[in-house]
Write a protein that holds these residues in place. Structure first.
Motif, PDB file in Angstrom:
ATOM      1  N   GLU A   1      30.538  27.978  37.487  1.00 46.58           N
ATOM      2  CA  GLU A   1      30.830  28.452  36.136  1.00 46.58           C
ATOM      3  C   GLU A   1      31.355  29.884  36.173  1.00 46.58           C
ATOM      4  OE1 GLU A   1      28.851  28.741  31.668  1.00 46.58           O
ATOM      5  OE2 GLU A   1      27.589  28.191  33.384  1.00 46.58           O
ATOM      6  N   PHE A   2      30.739  30.725  37.007  1.00 44.93           N
ATOM      7  CA  PHE A   2      31.176  32.115  37.134  1.00 44.93           C
ATOM      8  C   PHE A   2      32.615  32.180  37.640  1.00 44.93           C
ATOM      9  CE2 PHE A   2      31.721  36.174  39.201  1.00 44.93           C
ATOM     10  CZ  PHE A   2      31.036  37.062  38.390  1.00 44.93           C
ATOM     11  N   ARG A   3      32.908  31.429  38.698  1.00 42.35           N
ATOM     12  CA  ARG A   3      34.253  31.472  39.277  1.00 42.35           C
ATOM     13  C   ARG A   3      35.310  30.924  38.315  1.00 42.35           C
ATOM     14  NH1 ARG A   3      32.717  29.588  45.502  1.00 42.35           N
ATOM     15  NH2 ARG A   3      32.843  31.691  46.420  1.00 42.35           N
ATOM     16  N   THR A   4      34.993  29.856  37.592  1.00 42.09           N
ATOM     17  CA  THR A   4      35.997  29.306  36.670  1.00 42.09           C
ATOM     18  C   THR A   4      36.213  30.218  35.474  1.00 42.09           C
ATOM     19  OG1 THR A   4      34.349  27.892  35.563  1.00 42.09           O
ATOM     20  CG2 THR A   4      35.609  26.916  37.373  1.00 42.09           C
ATOM     21  N   ARG A   5      35.180  30.968  35.096  1.00 41.63           N
ATOM     22  CA  ARG A   5      35.382  31.972  34.042  1.00 41.63           C
ATOM     23  C   ARG A   5      36.293  33.088  34.534  1.00 41.63           C
ATOM     24  NH1 ARG A   5      29.550  33.109  31.053  1.00 41.63           N
ATOM     25  NH2 ARG A   5      29.368  31.113  29.988  1.00 41.63           N
ATOM     26  N   LYS A   6      36.129  33.483  35.786  1.00 40.47           N
ATOM     27  CA  LYS A   6      37.027  34.481  36.356  1.00 40.47           C
ATOM     28  C   LYS A   6      38.455  33.938  36.399  1.00 40.47           C
ATOM     29  CE  LYS A   6      34.306  37.939  37.230  1.00 40.47           C
ATOM     30  NZ  LYS A   6      34.492  39.231  36.516  1.00 40.47           N
ATOM     31  N   ALA A   7      38.585  32.651  36.752  1.00 39.24           N
ATOM     32  CA  ALA A   7      39.916  32.033  36.757  1.00 39.24           C
ATOM     33  C   ALA A   7      40.538  32.093  35.376  1.00 39.24           C
ATOM     34  CB  ALA A   7      39.812  30.582  37.241  1.00 39.24           C
ATOM     35  N   LEU A   8      39.737  31.803  34.365  1.00 35.06           N
ATOM     36  CA  LEU A   8      40.213  31.878  32.988  1.00 35.06           C
ATOM     37  C   LEU A   8      40.720  33.283  32.678  1.00 35.06           C
ATOM     38  CD1 LEU A   8      40.159  29.660  30.715  1.00 35.06           C
ATOM     39  CD2 LEU A   8      38.170  30.859  29.811  1.00 35.06           C
ATOM     40  N   GLY A   9      39.982  34.285  33.154  1.00 31.66           N
ATOM     41  CA  GLY A   9      40.402  35.667  32.945  1.00 31.66           C
ATOM     42  C   GLY A   9      41.732  35.983  33.610  1.00 31.66           C
ATOM     43  N   PHE A  10      41.911  35.508  34.842  1.00 37.94           N
ATOM     44  CA  PHE A  10      43.182  35.723  35.539  1.00 37.94           C
ATOM     45  C   PHE A  10      44.334  35.043  34.799  1.00 37.94           C
ATOM     46  CE2 PHE A  10      40.595  36.589  39.456  1.00 37.94           C
ATOM     47  CZ  PHE A  10      41.121  37.851  39.705  1.00 37.94           C
ATOM     48  N   PHE A  11      44.114  33.824  34.321  1.00 39.27           N
ATOM     49  CA  PHE A  11      45.161  33.122  33.570  1.00 39.27           C
ATOM     50  C   PHE A  11      45.530  33.884  32.302  1.00 39.27           C
ATOM     51  CE2 PHE A  11      43.546  28.931  35.535  1.00 39.27           C
ATOM     52  CZ  PHE A  11      44.492  28.991  36.542  1.00 39.27           C
ATOM     53  N   ASN A  12      44.548  34.548  31.695  1.00 41.90           N
ATOM     54  CA  ASN A  12      44.789  35.230  30.427  1.00 41.90           C
ATOM     55  C   ASN A  12      45.517  36.558  30.582  1.00 41.90           C
ATOM     56  OD1 ASN A  12      43.597  33.229  28.858  1.00 41.90           O
ATOM     57  ND2 ASN A  12      41.578  34.184  28.891  1.00 41.90           N
ATOM     58  N   VAL A  13      45.341  37.231  31.711  1.00 44.19           N
ATOM     59  CA  VAL A  13      45.883  38.592  31.818  1.00 44.19           C
ATOM     60  C   VAL A  13      46.902  38.763  32.935  1.00 44.19           C
ATOM     61  CG1 VAL A  13      43.769  39.575  30.848  1.00 44.19           C
ATOM     62  CG2 VAL A  13      44.016  39.423  33.331  1.00 44.19           C
ATOM     63  N   THR A  14      47.203  37.697  33.686  1.00 49.25           N
ATOM     64  CA  THR A  14      48.189  37.804  34.764  1.00 49.25           C
ATOM     65  C   THR A  14      49.191  36.654  34.664  1.00 49.25           C
ATOM     66  OG1 THR A  14      47.077  36.410  36.425  1.00 49.25           O
ATOM     67  CG2 THR A  14      46.348  38.712  36.248  1.00 49.25           C
ATOM     68  N   GLN A  15      50.201  36.714  35.495  1.00 51.37           N
ATOM     69  CA  GLN A  15      51.199  35.650  35.588  1.00 51.37           C
ATOM     70  C   GLN A  15      51.033  34.857  36.886  1.00 51.37           C
ATOM     71  OE1 GLN A  15      53.387  35.031  33.024  1.00 51.37           O
ATOM     72  NE2 GLN A  15      52.182  36.630  31.986  1.00 51.37           N
ATOM     73  N   LEU A  16      49.841  34.886  37.453  1.00 51.81           N
ATOM     74  CA  LEU A  16      49.599  34.197  38.723  1.00 51.81           C
ATOM     75  C   LEU A  16      49.652  32.684  38.545  1.00 51.81           C
ATOM     76  CD1 LEU A  16      46.603  36.342  40.044  1.00 51.81           C
ATOM     77  CD2 LEU A  16      48.987  36.441  40.814  1.00 51.81           C
ATOM     78  N   SER A  17      50.041  31.995  39.615  1.00 53.15           N
ATOM     79  CA  SER A  17      50.073  30.532  39.596  1.00 53.15           C
ATOM     80  C   SER A  17      48.665  29.970  39.728  1.00 53.15           C
ATOM     81  CB  SER A  17      50.937  30.017  40.746  1.00 53.15           C
ATOM     82  OG  SER A  17      50.304  30.288  41.993  1.00 53.15           O
TER      83      SER A  17
END
Length: 283
Positions: free
Chosen positions: A231-247
């Motif tokens: 859950e922690f890691r997928t929340r971090k993933a959500l954060g990256f999707f929201n603030v970056t253009q990473l694939s």
């Protein structure tokens, strides 16, 4: 009943966590819980019940309160009015001691923070003074939100009038060693979530066997460590999707996963959609 430990996940582009809830939304953790972060809560209007440690306090026209670390409490919100707003700001002691404390202008804040270990309930006039700043927060970007939050702290510090909720600073019902262990685990995951993390390593780090570690973590959080980590890691993933253009693959590796199908399953489990599905909604 002992409270559940809640891990506060701060976004990758923030110094603190600020969450807002309206008439149709619920706080993520509504049950009896505890966490080592400070918590500042603003509720615009309506009536409800504050359940804090061994106190039960009613309010009838919104509320403003500040809780210090490890004070057991439940959700404070209410659904009485459709225009109601609840804002919950959570921050670690480092936010005060290592960031704001370097500015002499915030020396008085230390006294307020010390008092918050008893829980602070502010008078309605104080709530009204900061109401507009709280209600702006949801429309601001991360840097603007930080500035407005500091402005709120300044107004509370200078003009705030309050009463303490508890007669003394909270003495935690958990053993000190248990609290320290759990905070150490949370901190390690927060700093190393992008790396391989094994239960065997964490257990050894805490001086426990694997079975003892798993029992300890479940006792303290009411969930397994693997569930917490995903859950922690997928929340971090959500954060990256929201603030970056990473694939998707770049975010996957940044969050400690190396199996695309496993990452997809876990992301969907906790967020209701696949990583690519989530990204498609942001186009």
């Amino acid at each position: 009943m002992k409270p559940i430990f809640e891990n506060i996940d701060v976004a990758i582009d923030s110094s603190l966590k600020i969450a807002t809830y309206n008439h149709t939304q619920n706080c993520e953790t509504s049950n009896w819980h505890i966490h080592p972060e400070y918590e500042l809560v603003y509720i615009k209007n309506g009536g409800g019940i504050l359940r804090i440690d061994n106190k039960t306090l009613p309010y009838d026209d919104g509320v403003l309160l500040l809780l210090g670390p490890n004070i057991p409490h439940a959700d404070f919100g209410n659904k009485e009015h459709k225009n109601n707003l609840e804002v919950v700001a959570q921050f670690r002691k480092e936010f005060i001691e290592e960031k704001l404390a370097v500015f002499p202008e915030f020396n008085a804040l230390k006294n307020l923070v010390q008092e918050s270990k008893k829980g602070l309930l502010f008078e309605s006039q104080t709530k009204d003074i900061v109401a507009l700043e709280f209600e702006k927060l949801n429309s601001l970007n991360s840097s603007q939100r930080l500035i407005h939050f500091i402005l709120i702290l300044d107004k509370i510090m200078v003009e705030g009038h309050y009463e303490t909720i508890l007669g003394h600073a909270r003495l935690n019902s958990y053993k000190s060693i248990d609290v320290d262990r759990l905070e150490s685990i949370f901190e390690y995951v927060n700093e190393h979530y992008d790396e391989k993390i094994s239960i065997a390593f964490l257990a050894s780090r805490q001086g426990l066997t694997i079975n003892s570690f798993c029992r300890f973590f479940k006792k303290m959080t009411k969930g397994s460590f693997v569930q917490f980590l995903n859950e922690f890691r997928t929340r971090k993933a959500l954060g990256f999707f929201n603030v970056t253009q990473l694939s998707v693959s770049e975010v996957m590796y940044k969050c400690g996963y190396n199996d695309p199908s496993y990452f997809t399953r876990q992301f969907k489990k906790y967020h209701g959609t696949t990583p690519s599905g989530y990204l498609s909604t942001k186009v």
